[in-house]
Design a protein around this motif. Structure first.
Motif, PDB file in Angstrom:
ATOM      1  N   ARG A   3       0.855  -1.172   0.029  1.00 24.90           N
ATOM      2  CA  ARG A   3      -0.039   0.028  -0.058  1.00 24.90           C
ATOM      3  C   ARG A   3       0.926   1.358  -0.062  1.00 24.90           C
ATOM      4  O   ARG A   3       1.978   1.224   0.598  1.00 24.90           O
ATOM      5  N   SER A  32      -5.694  -3.775   5.613  1.00 27.13           N
ATOM      6  CA  SER A  32      -5.948  -3.337   4.181  1.00 27.13           C
ATOM      7  C   SER A  32      -7.254  -3.973   3.812  1.00 27.13           C
ATOM      8  O   SER A  32      -7.473  -5.058   4.076  1.00 27.13           O
ATOM      9  N   SER A 241      -3.600   4.059  -2.283  1.00 26.08           N
ATOM     10  CA  SER A 241      -3.817   2.635  -2.640  1.00 26.08           C
ATOM     11  C   SER A 241      -5.357   2.566  -2.257  1.00 26.08           C
ATOM     12  O   SER A 241      -6.116   1.826  -2.944  1.00 26.08           O
TER      13      SER A 241
END
Length: 278
Positions: A3, A32, A241
């Motif tokens: 990321r 994430s 991201s």
């Protein structure tokens, strides 16, 4: 995978983006939501500019980002008008500091999420294509660093997007000679202190996630009392991201095969088309 985020605007404390947001990059290193892996704990890195023409500063560590006290202190102490931060989930290569992003060469820094499929099979051929004068600057063993120095070889310092297109085209052509289908998947960011260039591209048309902020002016209207947003300025720009979810409705997904060039308040979007170098 990994990321990352990149920021351009007024100088802000790094902790504003790295720690204070509800789904900050540090949170993404543990949780994430859109990455290929939930946890990105194989090291992290920061690259930042105090002034546009300076050699960028850099801090990298193999510690998980959420567990490094020095990172929190540094992020609180440093304010910068342009910076890149990256949390790593290793694929082909070991966890070591020289494999942590961002990579740096002179004024340029580079971060990558994705991979070159079957990289060990094509590594030698890609390495020998790097310009001899730059080869000695290689420190680690990642496909990402090789991509950076290939882009430098193909002219990143002079024409960033065409250089990245030639790098991508060369990687694809080399891999396909080895029978590797859909060899390249990347979201990348390259900065030199004056401009920020980001690309979302994959050979199969199914790239890793990437988003950009839509309007900090709109954010000022939505959150007039938030000092973090006021400090960034109306021309600030973020590429991430994953969205920072405590700032809803202000993110747009970067389309497939797209390059973004940010120079101060000017933002340009263009199609990204790999080119096989002659």
């Amino acid at each position: 995978m990994c990321r990352w985020l990149a920021y351009s605007g007024n100088a802000v404390q790094l902790e504003t983006v790295l720690f204070r947001s509800r789904h900050s990059l540090i949170d993404q290193s543990l949780h994430s939501k859109l990455g290929a892996t939930t946890t990105n704990g194989d090291g992290f890195g920061l690259g930042w500019y105090q002034h546009p023409h300076d050699i960028p500063y850099r801090y990298r560590s193999i510690q998980p980002a959420w567990n490094d006290r020095n990172l929190r202190e540094l992020a609180r102490a440093v304010s910068a008008p342009m910076f890149v931060a990256h949390v790593r989930s290793a694929t082909h290569t070991p966890v070591q500091e020289t494999n942590c992003h961002p990579f740096r060469h002179r004024r340029w820094i580079f971060a990558h999420n994705g991979l070159i499929q079957s990289f060990p099979l094509v590594r030698r051929e890609l390495l020998v294509a790097i310009e001899p004068g730059r080869f000695s600057a290689l420190e680690g063993s990642t496909d990402s660093e090789v991509m950076f120095y290939l882009a430098m070889t193909f002219g990143l310092e002079h024409e960033p997007v065409p250089a990245l297109e030639r790098m991508a085209g060369f990687v694809e052509a080399t891999a396909r000679r080895h029978g590797i289908d859909d060899p390249l998947n990347m979201t990348v960011c390259a900065c030199d202190g004056e401009q920020m260039v980001a690309v979302r591209y994959s050979s199969e048309g199914n790239s890793r996630s990437l988003f950009h902020s839509t309007s900090f002016k709109h954010l000022h209207e939505l959150y007039p009392d938030d000092p973090r947003i006021a400090a960034a300025g109306e021309d600030a720009y973020l590429i991430v991201s994953e969205p920072l979810v405590d700032l809803p409705d202000v993110w747009a997904e970067v389309p497939e095969a797209t390059a973004i060039i940010v120079r101060g308040p000017q933002v340009e979007y263009r199609q990204f088309v790999p080119v096989t170098p002659q």
